[in-house]
Design a protein around this motif. Sequence first.
Motif, PDB file in Angstrom:
ATOM      1  N   LYS A  16     -30.233  32.544  12.484  1.00  0.00           N
ATOM      2  CA  LYS A  16     -31.068  33.242  11.503  1.00  0.00           C
ATOM      3  C   LYS A  16     -30.221  33.891  10.411  1.00  0.00           C
ATOM      4  CE  LYS A  16     -33.899  36.356  13.079  1.00  0.00           C
ATOM      5  NZ  LYS A  16     -34.896  37.054  13.922  1.00  0.00           N
ATOM      6  N   ALA A  17     -29.017  34.258  10.783  1.00  0.00           N
ATOM      7  CA  ALA A  17     -28.215  35.074   9.875  1.00  0.00           C
ATOM      8  C   ALA A  17     -27.496  34.258   8.818  1.00  0.00           C
ATOM      9  CB  ALA A  17     -27.215  35.893  10.679  1.00  0.00           C
ATOM     10  N   VAL A  18     -28.241  33.464   8.073  1.00  0.00           N
ATOM     11  CA  VAL A  18     -27.596  32.720   6.988  1.00  0.00           C
ATOM     12  C   VAL A  18     -27.743  33.516   5.708  1.00  0.00           C
ATOM     13  CG1 VAL A  18     -27.190  30.287   6.601  1.00  0.00           C
ATOM     14  CG2 VAL A  18     -29.172  30.999   7.927  1.00  0.00           C
ATOM     15  N   THR A  19     -26.676  33.851   5.108  1.00  0.00           N
ATOM     16  CA  THR A  19     -26.784  34.581   3.850  1.00  0.00           C
ATOM     17  C   THR A  19     -26.046  33.854   2.745  1.00  0.00           C
ATOM     18  OG1 THR A  19     -25.127  35.971   4.849  1.00  0.00           O
ATOM     19  CG2 THR A  19     -27.248  36.968   4.438  1.00  0.00           C
ATOM     20  N   SER A  39     -42.281  34.785  -9.716  1.00  0.00           N
ATOM     21  CA  SER A  39     -42.956  33.574  -9.259  1.00  0.00           C
ATOM     22  C   SER A  39     -41.952  32.469  -8.996  1.00  0.00           C
ATOM     23  CB  SER A  39     -43.986  33.121 -10.284  1.00  0.00           C
ATOM     24  OG  SER A  39     -43.313  32.669 -11.434  1.00  0.00           O
ATOM     25  N   GLN A  40     -40.839  32.538  -9.705  1.00  0.00           N
ATOM     26  CA  GLN A  40     -39.815  31.537  -9.422  1.00  0.00           C
ATOM     27  C   GLN A  40     -39.404  31.578  -7.960  1.00  0.00           C
ATOM     28  OE1 GLN A  40     -36.592  32.300 -12.041  1.00  0.00           O
ATOM     29  NE2 GLN A  40     -37.662  31.452 -13.808  1.00  0.00           N
ATOM     30  N   ILE A  41     -39.280  32.807  -7.491  1.00  0.00           N
ATOM     31  CA  ILE A  41     -38.859  32.949  -6.109  1.00  0.00           C
ATOM     32  C   ILE A  41     -39.947  32.488  -5.175  1.00  0.00           C
ATOM     33  CG2 ILE A  41     -38.132  34.579  -4.351  1.00  0.00           C
ATOM     34  CD1 ILE A  41     -37.278  36.376  -6.746  1.00  0.00           C
ATOM     35  N   VAL A  42     -41.155  32.980  -5.470  1.00  0.00           N
ATOM     36  CA  VAL A  42     -42.241  32.679  -4.554  1.00  0.00           C
ATOM     37  C   VAL A  42     -42.620  31.210  -4.635  1.00  0.00           C
ATOM     38  CG1 VAL A  42     -44.578  33.242  -3.904  1.00  0.00           C
ATOM     39  CG2 VAL A  42     -43.037  35.020  -4.705  1.00  0.00           C
ATOM     40  N   ALA A  43     -42.513  30.669  -5.839  1.00  0.00           N
ATOM     41  CA  ALA A  43     -42.910  29.274  -6.009  1.00  0.00           C
ATOM     42  C   ALA A  43     -42.117  28.379  -5.074  1.00  0.00           C
ATOM     43  CB  ALA A  43     -42.689  28.832  -7.450  1.00  0.00           C
ATOM     44  N   ARG A  82     -36.679  36.042   5.433  1.00  0.00           N
ATOM     45  CA  ARG A  82     -36.866  34.608   5.649  1.00  0.00           C
ATOM     46  C   ARG A  82     -36.559  33.779   4.412  1.00  0.00           C
ATOM     47  NH1 ARG A  82     -42.558  33.764   7.966  1.00  0.00           N
ATOM     48  NH2 ARG A  82     -41.999  31.604   7.596  1.00  0.00           N
ATOM     49  N   LEU A  83     -36.024  34.419   3.387  1.00  0.00           N
ATOM     50  CA  LEU A  83     -35.688  33.659   2.186  1.00  0.00           C
ATOM     51  C   LEU A  83     -34.543  32.689   2.478  1.00  0.00           C
ATOM     52  CD1 LEU A  83     -35.758  36.413  -0.573  1.00  0.00           C
ATOM     53  CD2 LEU A  83     -37.445  34.632  -0.149  1.00  0.00           C
ATOM     54  N   SER A  84     -34.653  31.520   1.880  1.00  0.00           N
ATOM     55  CA  SER A  84     -33.555  30.560   2.026  1.00  0.00           C
ATOM     56  C   SER A  84     -32.408  31.029   1.124  1.00  0.00           C
ATOM     57  CB  SER A  84     -34.023  29.181   1.588  1.00  0.00           C
ATOM     58  OG  SER A  84     -34.152  29.176   0.185  1.00  0.00           O
ATOM     59  N   PRO A  85     -31.192  30.513   1.345  1.00  0.00           N
ATOM     60  CA  PRO A  85     -30.075  30.959   0.503  1.00  0.00           C
ATOM     61  C   PRO A  85     -30.362  30.861  -0.991  1.00  0.00           C
ATOM     62  CG  PRO A  85     -29.242  29.696   2.342  1.00  0.00           C
ATOM     63  CD  PRO A  85     -30.735  29.641   2.436  1.00  0.00           C
ATOM     64  N   ALA A  86     -30.993  29.787  -1.424  1.00  0.00           N
ATOM     65  CA  ALA A  86     -31.263  29.634  -2.860  1.00  0.00           C
ATOM     66  C   ALA A  86     -32.269  30.677  -3.332  1.00  0.00           C
ATOM     67  CB  ALA A  86     -31.776  28.230  -3.140  1.00  0.00           C
ATOM     68  N   GLN A  87     -33.322  30.882  -2.537  1.00  0.00           N
ATOM     69  CA  GLN A  87     -34.321  31.882  -2.899  1.00  0.00           C
ATOM     70  C   GLN A  87     -33.707  33.271  -2.919  1.00  0.00           C
ATOM     71  OE1 GLN A  87     -36.948  31.119   0.317  1.00  0.00           O
ATOM     72  NE2 GLN A  87     -38.180  29.625  -0.804  1.00  0.00           N
ATOM     73  N   LEU A  88     -32.836  33.476  -1.953  1.00  0.00           N
ATOM     74  CA  LEU A  88     -32.185  34.775  -1.854  1.00  0.00           C
ATOM     75  C   LEU A  88     -31.361  35.053  -3.106  1.00  0.00           C
ATOM     76  CD1 LEU A  88     -31.924  37.051   0.182  1.00  0.00           C
ATOM     77  CD2 LEU A  88     -29.879  35.953   1.075  1.00  0.00           C
ATOM     78  N   ARG A  89     -30.658  34.038  -3.569  1.00  0.00           N
ATOM     79  CA  ARG A  89     -29.840  34.226  -4.774  1.00  0.00           C
ATOM     80  C   ARG A  89     -30.706  34.612  -5.962  1.00  0.00           C
ATOM     81  NH1 ARG A  89     -26.542  30.031  -3.307  1.00  0.00           N
ATOM     82  NH2 ARG A  89     -27.660  28.516  -4.560  1.00  0.00           N
ATOM     83  N   ALA A  90     -31.871  33.968  -6.074  1.00  0.00           N
ATOM     84  CA  ALA A  90     -32.762  34.284  -7.185  1.00  0.00           C
ATOM     85  C   ALA A  90     -33.360  35.682  -7.024  1.00  0.00           C
ATOM     86  CB  ALA A  90     -33.867  33.235  -7.267  1.00  0.00           C
ATOM     87  N   PHE A  91     -33.611  36.060  -5.783  1.00  0.00           N
ATOM     88  CA  PHE A  91     -34.206  37.368  -5.499  1.00  0.00           C
ATOM     89  C   PHE A  91     -33.241  38.497  -5.801  1.00  0.00           C
ATOM     90  CE2 PHE A  91     -34.751  40.762  -2.287  1.00  0.00           C
ATOM     91  CZ  PHE A  91     -36.010  41.205  -2.640  1.00  0.00           C
ATOM     92  N   LYS A 100     -21.852  38.939  -3.884  1.00  0.00           N
ATOM     93  CA  LYS A 100     -22.916  38.269  -3.134  1.00  0.00           C
ATOM     94  C   LYS A 100     -24.253  38.925  -3.447  1.00  0.00           C
ATOM     95  CE  LYS A 100     -22.638  36.563   1.525  1.00  0.00           C
ATOM     96  NZ  LYS A 100     -22.222  37.015   2.864  1.00  0.00           N
ATOM     97  N   ALA A 101     -24.244  40.254  -3.456  1.00  0.00           N
ATOM     98  CA  ALA A 101     -25.477  40.992  -3.737  1.00  0.00           C
ATOM     99  C   ALA A 101     -25.988  40.690  -5.132  1.00  0.00           C
ATOM    100  CB  ALA A 101     -25.239  42.490  -3.573  1.00  0.00           C
ATOM    101  N   LYS A 102     -25.061  40.369  -6.031  1.00  0.00           N
ATOM    102  CA  LYS A 102     -25.472  40.052  -7.401  1.00  0.00           C
ATOM    103  C   LYS A 102     -26.168  38.702  -7.477  1.00  0.00           C
ATOM    104  CE  LYS A 102     -21.476  41.011  -9.709  1.00  0.00           C
ATOM    105  NZ  LYS A 102     -20.572  41.435 -10.814  1.00  0.00           N
ATOM    106  N   GLY A 103     -26.134  37.962  -6.385  1.00  0.00           N
ATOM    107  CA  GLY A 103     -26.798  36.660  -6.372  1.00  0.00           C
ATOM    108  C   GLY A 103     -26.010  35.586  -7.091  1.00  0.00           C
ATOM    109  N   LEU A 104     -24.709  35.763  -7.195  1.00  0.00           N
ATOM    110  CA  LEU A 104     -23.891  34.750  -7.855  1.00  0.00           C
ATOM    111  C   LEU A 104     -23.812  33.498  -6.993  1.00  0.00           C
ATOM    112  CD1 LEU A 104     -20.925  36.926  -9.147  1.00  0.00           C
ATOM    113  CD2 LEU A 104     -23.114  36.445 -10.221  1.00  0.00           C
ATOM    114  N   HIS A 105     -23.420  32.410  -7.633  1.00  0.00           N
ATOM    115  CA  HIS A 105     -23.292  31.173  -6.873  1.00  0.00           C
ATOM    116  C   HIS A 105     -22.092  31.256  -5.946  1.00  0.00           C
ATOM    117  CE1 HIS A 105     -26.495  29.080  -8.830  1.00  0.00           C
ATOM    118  NE2 HIS A 105     -26.077  29.583  -9.983  1.00  0.00           N
TER     119      HIS A 105
END
Lengths: 332, 402, 333
Positions: A329-332, B101-105, B130-139, C233-238
């Motif tokens: 679960k802990a994927v960041t 909405s980008q995130i939620v979409a 539960r956000l995926s890595p990509a969603q998390l980055r956008a969030f 990471k918190a900044k959401g960078l790639h």
Amino acid sequence: MSLGKDLQHVATLEPETIPSTFPKKFPRRDSRLARLREGLRLVWRVLTSNRKVAIGSSIVAFFLLVAIFGPLLAPYDPTATSRLSETPPSAAHWLGTTATGQDIFSQLLYGTRSSVFWGFLTGLLVTLVSVVVGLVSGYFGGIIDELLSLATNVFLVIPALPLAIVAVGYFPKGPLTIALVIILTNWSFNARLLRAQTLSMRSREFVTAARASGESVWRIIFFEIFPNEIGIVAAAFVSTVIFVLLAWTALEFLGLGDINTVSWGSMLYWAQQSDSIFSGLWWWFAPPGCCIALLGAALALINFGIDEIADPRLRSEVSEHVPKELKEKAVT
Amino acid sequence: MPMTDNQSLHTPNNQSSGNGVLLEVRNLSVDYYAVNGIVHAVKEVSFELRRGEILGLAGESGCGKSTLAYAISRLLRPPAYITGGQVLYHPRKGEKLEKASQIVAVSDLGADHQSGQHAAASLETIDVLRLSPAQLRAFRWNEMAIVFQSAMNALNPVMTIGTQIMDVLKTHCPEMSAAQRRERAAELLRIVGIAPDRLRSYPHELSGGMRQRAVIAIALALTPELIIMDEPTTALDVVVQREILDLVSSLCREFSTALIFITHDLSLLLELADTIAVMYAGRMVEKASSRQFYAHPCHPYSYGLLNSFPKLHGPIRRMAGIPGSPPDLRAVPAGCAFHPRCPFAWQPCQQLEPQLQPSTAETPDQLVACHLYDVHQRPEGPPSSAEFAARYEALAEGSAIA
Amino acid sequence: MRHLLRRILFYLFAAWAAITLNFVIPRLAPGDPAAVLLGNLQSRGIHVGAAYLKAIQAELGYNTSDPLPVQYLDYLNSLLHGNLGVAVTSSFEPVTNVIGRDIFWSLGLGLVSVTLSFALGCLVGIVVAWKRGSLLDTILSPLLNFLSAIPYFWMALLILYIFGFELRWFPLTGGYDELNVDPGWTLDFIASVIYHGILPALTIVIASVAGWMLTMRNSMITTLSEDYVLMAKAKGLHTSRIMFAYAARNAILPNVAGFAISLGFIVGGQLLTEMVFSYPGIGYSLLQAVQNQDYSLMQGIFLVVALGVLGANFLAELSYAFLDPRVRLERSA
Ligand SMILES: Nc1ncnc2c1ncn2[C@@H]1O[C@H](COP(=O)(O)OP(=O)(O)OP(=O)(O)O)[C@@H](O)[C@H]1O
Ligand code: SF4
Ligand SMILES: [Mg+2]
């Protein structure tokens, strides 16, 4: 002018092997004996608590045992020639024979004695020189420090092996020459490390107290400060032995040692002289190299373990008991 | 000093953004799988945060404040693992809709959400954990920014301040030109009170206070809905600390940003926060508006904390503090974790774990986890303030003798 | 600026120290190296005149009536004029010629392999630290640890045996195909040089990559736990941006700082590698000098290598200052 100190920033990282946090682990007791005992106990704890250190020291212990008892087990005289030349490994000759029919397994056992003995002895002497230079330089400061640091830094940047080759070339061949030359070319690295340590320890309260009570300078340096650095010195010794082993075999390989004694380096020298490669005699040149690599890797392993003990961030995750679904679960 | 009447100016409602809930934390638990045992750093913490609300999180060192903050922002690193609970985030309708909405979409949560028709549709809740890595980055940073304890450590030492601000813009606003980014970065520095020509400075060339301002500027870059600040002022001297606090509070009001402000200094929170939450041994033990909290701390631990610093006004009291030290989080006492130190502890405290609930029926907003407020356990009702003072003084005397 | 000046002074001093060591060592030696050399030559049927004997003795500091300071000045003077004596092993050619011929081979081989191993080591270190605890990390890190303890020349023997002798994929000796290709800027020649250089370069890369990689890994792991990486990471960078611009950019500093010590070691290893591969660089000449007690050549090679390493270290320091703004500040202060 402080030419000498300028190299300091070149190694903002303490040499990979010895973490700067190490000596902080020593409780500062009043009694010198207690401090020494504390240091030795730490060394023991280090030996047993970390898996890397444990594996490494077992291998080193194995080599030490072979060095002591190996020759007793040797099936042949290592220098005795025979007509059975260049035979591949067999039941009679476990590691085959050389071009002159010498038994390689017996040579390896004798060679281990010579190489391990000289390797550790020279390593010890190199460490000794580093300790004296480092502690004196760090404790006294001032002009003494300037000069010693300058010398240290110069020897640090002059390439060791070419210097050693030139120096050895002029002197009578033999282990003593090699040992002296290796000391000349390898002391600087740890001297700098110990200087930095001593510098930071100079103003600690137990040193000030000793000074106030009128203890002699040498007593302070070697009986007050040194016991506190025993851990770092041990780590320095371990890494020094690796370098010494490599330098020693390299010089012997070049024929600069006593080519008539049996050692790992001289075995490789003779293997090379007899073009063992181009005759496909892999069993001749492979075993001594394997031994060097194995012993060296074991020593390196010990130092990595020490690193991990001193800097917990380097420890591999001890998360075997973490439930699997949490990890997933802990994927960041 | 801490409590004046103008507190009412910023009591927890923010007309412009409405009173909607922004963040819901439900039964969140975090464990550290340390070598020498499992540390229950956060245990079943639940709370809500409204838009524009400033929540102060207080508690002794090691009680799990930072862990909670990292868990909410999903920044925990091994050996820390979230073992349970939810973090729900409600994106704002309106200007930010597009972004959200980008995130939620792309999120699997938006069951009936159509990315094209976001006009009136109320946005789905974002389940942060539960956000995926990509969603998390956008969030991240769009919605939630975080400011760390030490600004020196939070800034990349080999990168200029400007680059570190513009990095955010480059990633999240790819439509901006380099010149626009530079413009925006300069503007941000101006907002936090740094001369824009500092864009080209490296962190070590700035003073401690300026560095913290720079970090705040980075946090504001995308005007997030929520900023989490983990002890942003502890490393600073008192004067600078005050400046930063004033800056933070005025900026949050200006942009109506919600803020979770972590500190172990309650007096700071009383001035700054709308709401105060107190943690003890990984649990939230009290949550109330700072007004109520100051006037009447309910939990014995809160009372002890509040009275462990001197007051300028009011009757001179013996400085009580709380004797003892917080428990080892690997082996928290059964029942109420506070009971070994609590002057009121009695039999149920050692067996039953108290739940966070309204202290009395009249004060539904003041939540407390203590058996004293449970009519089943204590039919005679909670003790009075005087009783609190007396018990603590007795405790202090007892420990002084011992 | 003052800092830079001090560093330049330090390196000048180190260069002087190397030059002086080169002068002192033969004079400390017991016996008469010139006589040894002569005996060696005679045993191989080469006869030298008395005048030559005198010249060599003067160079090595024997049987000269000059006091030491005068000898030292003579020595410095001849160095200044690029005179390093003559190499007995290559029919009394001036040492400078021998070195001048060899140095390009060594420089080429060294530059290519050190660059490759540094880049590869750092890259692998970054990846392994990032994926720490993964299969890659648990396999690669101990393996490289083992590799780093292998002596260069043995690695060279092994590689030569496997790829040269057994598999016959690569040539066994030399820097190019001397029978079929003429030196020059032709495609054939360059191809031949590359073909011959692959095994020596491979040896150096394999033997030295572990050092860079392990330093990088540990430094990277330490850096990854820094707040600024967490903030990135918190900044959401790639991920790539966090990995390189925030973490690796800082983690590489110790590797650059440790460059000096590593380089000296690698250069020593390269000399040995050249010997095993009979590669036409200065290492191979050094081997011949050692075997024939050709002292002038030995000393000349030491001097060139030492000065080369000092120069490289100075460049590494400059680049360190370029990479770390904190050092730059000290500099201007
Ligand atoms: N890496 C770790 N391994 C094991 N335990 C940890 C680790 N990091 C933190 N802890 C434990 O988790 C608990 C909570 O830590 P946390 O940093 O959240 O406290 P905090 O409330 O932020 O304290 P402070 O005010 O000192 O910042 C502490 O008791 C600490 O001992
Ligand atoms: S539950 Fe009991 S022990 Fe815990 S705070 Fe309340 S009274 Fe004290
Ligand atoms: Mg914290």
